[in-house]
Write a protein that holds these residues in place. Sequence first.
Motif, PDB file in Angstrom:
ATOM      1  N   ILE A  55     -60.872 -86.918 -70.533  1.00 14.30           N
ATOM      2  CA  ILE A  55     -61.291 -85.564 -70.746  1.00 14.30           C
ATOM      3  C   ILE A  55     -61.712 -85.434 -72.421  1.00 14.30           C
ATOM      4  CG2 ILE A  55     -60.789 -82.849 -71.205  1.00 14.30           C
ATOM      5  CD1 ILE A  55     -58.644 -83.141 -69.124  1.00 14.30           C
ATOM      6  N   ILE A  56     -63.054 -85.155 -72.535  1.00  9.32           N
ATOM      7  CA  ILE A  56     -63.553 -84.903 -73.976  1.00  9.32           C
ATOM      8  C   ILE A  56     -63.649 -83.333 -73.987  1.00  9.32           C
ATOM      9  CG2 ILE A  56     -65.700 -85.191 -74.909  1.00  9.32           C
ATOM     10  CD1 ILE A  56     -66.536 -87.466 -73.264  1.00  9.32           C
ATOM     11  N   VAL A  57     -63.122 -83.186 -75.181  1.00  7.14           N
ATOM     12  CA  VAL A  57     -62.747 -81.681 -75.610  1.00  7.14           C
ATOM     13  C   VAL A  57     -63.149 -81.375 -76.816  1.00  7.14           C
ATOM     14  CG1 VAL A  57     -60.302 -82.376 -76.097  1.00  7.14           C
ATOM     15  CG2 VAL A  57     -60.739 -80.037 -75.399  1.00  7.14           C
ATOM     16  N   ASP A  58     -63.770 -80.283 -76.743  1.00  9.35           N
ATOM     17  CA  ASP A  58     -64.265 -79.727 -78.348  1.00  9.35           C
ATOM     18  C   ASP A  58     -62.895 -79.323 -79.173  1.00  9.35           C
ATOM     19  OD1 ASP A  58     -66.757 -78.690 -79.971  1.00  9.35           O
ATOM     20  OD2 ASP A  58     -65.213 -77.107 -80.416  1.00  9.35           O
ATOM     21  N   ASP A  59     -63.206 -79.550 -80.406  1.00  8.07           N
ATOM     22  CA  ASP A  59     -61.683 -79.135 -80.885  1.00  8.07           C
ATOM     23  C   ASP A  59     -61.310 -77.684 -81.022  1.00  8.07           C
ATOM     24  OD1 ASP A  59     -63.539 -78.610 -82.910  1.00  8.07           O
ATOM     25  OD2 ASP A  59     -62.831 -79.581 -84.695  1.00  8.07           O
ATOM     26  N   SER A  60     -62.178 -76.943 -81.041  1.00  8.99           N
ATOM     27  CA  SER A  60     -61.983 -75.588 -80.984  1.00  8.99           C
ATOM     28  C   SER A  60     -61.476 -75.272 -79.894  1.00  8.99           C
ATOM     29  CB  SER A  60     -63.057 -74.594 -81.116  1.00  8.99           C
ATOM     30  OG  SER A  60     -64.359 -74.875 -80.159  1.00  8.99           O
ATOM     31  N   LEU A  61     -61.660 -76.040 -78.685  1.00 12.05           N
ATOM     32  CA  LEU A  61     -61.035 -75.617 -77.276  1.00 12.05           C
ATOM     33  C   LEU A  61     -59.677 -76.282 -76.962  1.00 12.05           C
ATOM     34  CD1 LEU A  61     -64.316 -75.823 -75.458  1.00 12.05           C
ATOM     35  CD2 LEU A  61     -63.046 -73.643 -76.235  1.00 12.05           C
ATOM     36  N   VAL A  62     -58.932 -76.804 -78.119  1.00 14.67           N
ATOM     37  CA  VAL A  62     -58.002 -77.700 -77.817  1.00 14.67           C
ATOM     38  C   VAL A  62     -56.818 -76.748 -77.552  1.00 14.67           C
ATOM     39  CG1 VAL A  62     -55.877 -79.051 -78.945  1.00 14.67           C
ATOM     40  CG2 VAL A  62     -58.509 -79.925 -79.170  1.00 14.67           C
ATOM     41  N   PRO A  63     -56.522 -75.644 -77.831  1.00 14.37           N
ATOM     42  CA  PRO A  63     -55.497 -74.754 -77.508  1.00 14.37           C
ATOM     43  C   PRO A  63     -55.465 -74.242 -75.940  1.00 14.37           C
ATOM     44  CG  PRO A  63     -56.276 -74.249 -79.555  1.00 14.37           C
ATOM     45  CD  PRO A  63     -57.189 -74.941 -79.166  1.00 14.37           C
ATOM     46  N   LEU A  64     -56.838 -74.201 -75.757  1.00  8.92           N
ATOM     47  CA  LEU A  64     -56.983 -73.640 -74.118  1.00  8.92           C
ATOM     48  C   LEU A  64     -56.696 -74.904 -73.351  1.00  8.92           C
ATOM     49  CD1 LEU A  64     -60.658 -71.628 -73.826  1.00  8.92           C
ATOM     50  CD2 LEU A  64     -57.944 -70.878 -73.468  1.00  8.92           C
ATOM     51  N   LEU A  65     -57.088 -75.931 -73.670  1.00  9.96           N
ATOM     52  CA  LEU A  65     -56.737 -77.221 -72.759  1.00  9.96           C
ATOM     53  C   LEU A  65     -55.175 -77.497 -72.942  1.00  9.96           C
ATOM     54  CD1 LEU A  65     -57.882 -79.336 -70.854  1.00  9.96           C
ATOM     55  CD2 LEU A  65     -58.221 -80.603 -72.896  1.00  9.96           C
ATOM     56  N   ALA A  66     -54.579 -77.324 -74.020  1.00 12.69           N
ATOM     57  CA  ALA A  66     -53.176 -77.421 -74.296  1.00 12.69           C
ATOM     58  C   ALA A  66     -52.137 -76.827 -73.301  1.00 12.69           C
ATOM     59  CB  ALA A  66     -52.941 -77.322 -75.629  1.00 12.69           C
ATOM     60  N   ARG A  67     -52.836 -75.581 -72.678  1.00 10.58           N
ATOM     61  CA  ARG A  67     -52.007 -74.866 -71.862  1.00 10.58           C
ATOM     62  C   ARG A  67     -51.461 -75.491 -70.627  1.00 10.58           C
ATOM     63  NH1 ARG A  67     -54.619 -68.951 -71.470  1.00 10.58           N
ATOM     64  NH2 ARG A  67     -56.476 -70.028 -70.960  1.00 10.58           N
ATOM     65  N   VAL A  68     -52.538 -76.503 -70.080  1.00  7.53           N
ATOM     66  CA  VAL A  68     -52.345 -77.201 -68.919  1.00  7.53           C
ATOM     67  C   VAL A  68     -51.868 -78.706 -69.191  1.00  7.53           C
ATOM     68  CG1 VAL A  68     -53.469 -75.412 -67.738  1.00  7.53           C
ATOM     69  CG2 VAL A  68     -54.628 -77.562 -68.631  1.00  7.53           C
ATOM     70  N   VAL A  69     -51.669 -79.142 -70.268  1.00  6.37           N
ATOM     71  CA  VAL A  69     -51.800 -80.455 -70.720  1.00  6.37           C
ATOM     72  C   VAL A  69     -50.747 -81.478 -69.984  1.00  6.37           C
ATOM     73  CG1 VAL A  69     -50.396 -80.485 -72.872  1.00  6.37           C
ATOM     74  CG2 VAL A  69     -52.135 -82.214 -72.560  1.00  6.37           C
ATOM     75  N   ASP A  70     -49.609 -80.555 -69.610  1.00  6.75           N
ATOM     76  CA  ASP A  70     -48.473 -81.360 -68.975  1.00  6.75           C
ATOM     77  C   ASP A  70     -48.444 -81.222 -67.474  1.00  6.75           C
ATOM     78  OD1 ASP A  70     -47.114 -82.090 -71.099  1.00  6.75           O
ATOM     79  OD2 ASP A  70     -45.947 -80.151 -71.557  1.00  6.75           O
ATOM     80  N   GLU A  71     -49.729 -80.764 -66.907  1.00  6.75           N
ATOM     81  CA  GLU A  71     -49.892 -80.807 -65.485  1.00  6.75           C
ATOM     82  C   GLU A  71     -50.878 -81.402 -64.980  1.00  6.75           C
ATOM     83  OE1 GLU A  71     -50.267 -76.576 -64.508  1.00  6.75           O
ATOM     84  OE2 GLU A  71     -49.318 -76.098 -66.559  1.00  6.75           O
ATOM     85  N   LEU A  72     -51.145 -82.563 -65.695  1.00  6.34           N
ATOM     86  CA  LEU A  72     -52.492 -83.429 -65.446  1.00  6.34           C
ATOM     87  C   LEU A  72     -51.875 -84.782 -65.312  1.00  6.34           C
ATOM     88  CD1 LEU A  72     -54.810 -81.915 -68.363  1.00  6.34           C
ATOM     89  CD2 LEU A  72     -54.569 -81.027 -65.732  1.00  6.34           C
ATOM     90  N   PRO A  73     -51.347 -85.346 -64.394  1.00  6.12           N
ATOM     91  CA  PRO A  73     -50.781 -86.541 -64.186  1.00  6.12           C
ATOM     92  C   PRO A  73     -51.793 -87.787 -64.144  1.00  6.12           C
ATOM     93  CG  PRO A  73     -50.698 -85.416 -62.070  1.00  6.12           C
ATOM     94  CD  PRO A  73     -51.195 -84.587 -63.228  1.00  6.12           C
ATOM     95  N   ALA A  74     -53.047 -87.491 -63.998  1.00  8.81           N
ATOM     96  CA  ALA A  74     -54.044 -88.590 -63.935  1.00  8.81           C
ATOM     97  C   ALA A  74     -54.762 -88.787 -65.057  1.00  8.81           C
ATOM     98  CB  ALA A  74     -54.878 -88.148 -62.584  1.00  8.81           C
TER      99      ALA A  74
END
Lengths: 547, 547
Positions: A115-134
């Motif tokens: 996943i390529i993620v913009d630094d400003s959006l890291v908090p949004l993505l972090a909310r699900v980071v532990d639910e992404l096994p692949a």
Amino acid sequence: MPSTMQDFPLSVAAILRHGRRVYGRSECVTWTGGAEPRRATFAQVADNAERLAAALQRLGVRQGGRVATFCWNDQEHLEAYFAVPAMGAVLHTLNIRLFPEQLAHIINHADDQVIIVDDSLVPLLARVVDELPAVEAFVIVGDGDGAPLEANRNGAPVLRYRELLAAEEPGYEWPEVDERSAASMCYTSGTTGDPKGVVYSHRSTFLHAMAVQSASLVGITEADRVLTIVPMFHVNAWGLPYGAFLSGATLHMPGPFMQPQHLTEFIARERSTLASAVPTIWNGILSYGEQHELDLSSLRAGTSGGAAAPRSLLEAFEERYGLRIIQGWGMTETSPLGGMAFPPPEVEPGTPEEMDWRLKSGRVAAGVEMRIVDDAGRELPWDGESVGEIEVRGPWITGSYHRDPAPEKFDDGWLRTGDIGTIDDRGFYQITDRAKDVIKSGGEWISSVELENLLMGHPAVAEAAVIGIPDPRWDERPLACVVLRPDAAATAAELADHLAGRVARWQVPEYWTFMDEIPKTTVGKFDKKPLRARHRSEDLKIEHIER
Amino acid sequence: MPSTMQDFPLSVAAILRHGRRVYGRSECVTWTGGAEPRRATFAQVADNAERLAAALQRLGVRQGGRVATFCWNDQEHLEAYFAVPAMGAVLHTLNIRLFPEQLAHIINHADDQVIIVDDSLVPLLARVVDELPAVEAFVIVGDGDGAPLEANRNGAPVLRYRELLAAEEPGYEWPEVDERSAASMCYTSGTTGDPKGVVYSHRSTFLHAMAVQSASLVGITEADRVLTIVPMFHVNAWGLPYGAFLSGATLHMPGPFMQPQHLTEFIARERSTLASAVPTIWNGILSYGEQHELDLSSLRAGTSGGAAAPRSLLEAFEERYGLRIIQGWGMTETSPLGGMAFPPPEVEPGTPEEMDWRLKSGRVAAGVEMRIVDDAGRELPWDGESVGEIEVRGPWITGSYHRDPAPEKFDDGWLRTGDIGTIDDRGFYQITDRAKDVIKSGGEWISSVELENLLMGHPAVAEAAVIGIPDPRWDERPLACVVLRPDAAATAAELADHLAGRVARWQVPEYWTFMDEIPKTTVGKFDKKPLRARHRSEDLKIEHIER
């Protein structure tokens, strides 16, 4: 009999090669919020795309592997648009506005590997980071905090886009791909169920980019500077990035600066010639312009899509800024270009008649075939009056969904759009309702949207939603759900009289209910599902009036 | 990973469906020589195409069968353009200017089963009628005399187009075809050997028609009325008929009335917005305009192709009529659109600089890939200076010839165009010579065309052709063959001095010969083959001067 033509694949790599070699001087300009924008030529973007592909390969991405983006519209996102498909992998553009559970669902459903993620959006993505096994790696664009991703359960590394590219050289050799293989994917918004994945092919992407160049449609050329406001996670930004590399049009990218102030400053400073956005954004610009002096003089046109724009919006832009906004229609399933509402050539620009044409939903684009069918699946004539469900087919229309053939969405090779409308004898179509909302009464269809708009035109009405309820004689009859304005009063009979002069008498609802608020979806549209549920559970107080 | 896109074939039938349904009111207007032109809407053309397909099927034409046309540009030819490919047969457009032996050769080589012939051309076709063993029927367009075909050796029936169509109803069901199957075929002019057949596919035809719509190229739309002067037997009239059905542009068809008087009357009367022709035709219009008042004000542009147009021609149209003629480049092998010479957007229209750009051979079109290679097959840079053979590839470029793979014409999947030139860093290319005429001297290439043009710029020179002759030290050296103007005199030394200031010294010929006339081909081009033969047989009197 075989032809003698070369068996040459249509591919994203071919689009990239053209942009680099023929339009290497055209630019991707990314807004930075006030200071000088960032500029990269198409040649530099192509170099970076080659570096990115090399880096992704080093991370273990192979042909067919999915690489997701969680990004704004900017140069790096554009680099990923080319690198990922051209290397034979699949670009999955993630909608940054999804609820966490939807976001995790589609990342896992698509098997996103990086996943390529913009630094400003890291908090949004972090909310699900532990639910992404692949997910095997996160790549952050920008220098902002990456810590919220670091502690992910997989131990997937958190890398920096800039460093990955710096470690590579340009010169990645793009493989030859089967043109029918996947290039990118985008999930539908899923307002009527789980999000569904549409997987674009190299072929459909190339053909759609050719259409974006068509003089009958957007017709972008090297002389254009295209402000791409429509998000790149939204159906490939309507195909503009790929169209730009085929045509040489410079791309203006707003980054996270989606506010009217920034967009209009961008236009004025960089002299954008075209801007593409949903009606909400256009509306925001209009409101902002009421308090501020705007210079939109460089725009030769605007395009609007995603929802129908009201007449008042188009008229206001025309009157205040001399700006012609043209509506387009499409869906995630249609890549998205299905048609645009350019008036026929004999119509005088600036006249009320021209505005009537511009308020059509669109005109069938070359490369797309359309038909309307009634409830029994019979094809209806293109007479501008017969109302049916719009179905489309063609080389950039989806024929299924990712891991979900969804046969109910297709009809003998045609995509059922779920839109109800008419088509006239010149291919102009007018969408009047969504199929799920249309009311089927006595074999005829009643447009819920039309009744709602007419009701909301009454001075006492703040909001109105009309749903179909079961009726033993007519199958369905309309139930009008009305919210009155504070301090205003109107009876059901008065409102029915208001409608009576404006629609056929049999379309006027006899069932009415008044409430404090119409339930709404997360994007602010009326949500009729709770209304139907309340009706089923007899939770609505209904007035029945004689008609 | 597979995409979810529909597997929808690109086909001529799809083009026809679009033109009929979305642009059914657009017209095909056929000039009749002064009286009212004949008009048919695209819907009527489509109806007739369906009738024609039914009639051809009744005559025994099956999928893959070849149907030839020997016709002018007119409505019936347009009907055949759609009917024959859409029914799955193959349209073979015959050049009406071929020598009889070439005509018979290609009809037999293509296995033409039916020939549709304009009544005015019956005498031309009749010359070979007994040499066509495979032809099963002749279909005459018009009511003129068919007797010269009647007595053919096969006993093939001679039928009337009008009667065949009258016996059928519209409603032919177009079959689904493989997009890579043959749609139409066209033979090269064969100036360098036997004519070779190029077989266009449904796919290539559709893609090329999309390109014709591109705003960066011709960009035709429903607002256009396109005078299609380039013959329909010449590379599908540059794709305009198919582009018109995708875009809704009205087609203006001159029929047999190719004289400047008729063409300009057509433009003035029907307000053509675009006209497409070879330089010879444009030149004829210019000369005619010296004696007559012309109204070309409706034309937004002209296009020219088939040969390089001289600067004087483009300038004269601009100055006298405000008409911008844009050059295109292509070949039978390239469908033909390879590129057009639209100047870059920052160049001021009407300036000498703009004219320099317009004198380029073209700019690489989106969908076409181009490269230049040296004698050793090495790719050369796009620096505007390196000279090599131009090679192209892409989805509408041929990869072989009908019953003739001709491997010498291809280089690792690229078509060797036989044109020598340069490409600059924006994809503008300039053709300087034909490969067979370029002179290879000491590892460098000398353009015969450039020397000829410079020599013909000398006041004493009427004609000049330059050929390469073997040289023990330099491999080849140029031999200048010069025809002096009557009453003019110039020595070889004087002419060499004339060149010396204009080209590099080593390019100036030391071998000279004077003659009464340069041999010419049937289309009036210099024919260098007889010159080379005469040189080989020591039949030329050569002066050797010291340089």
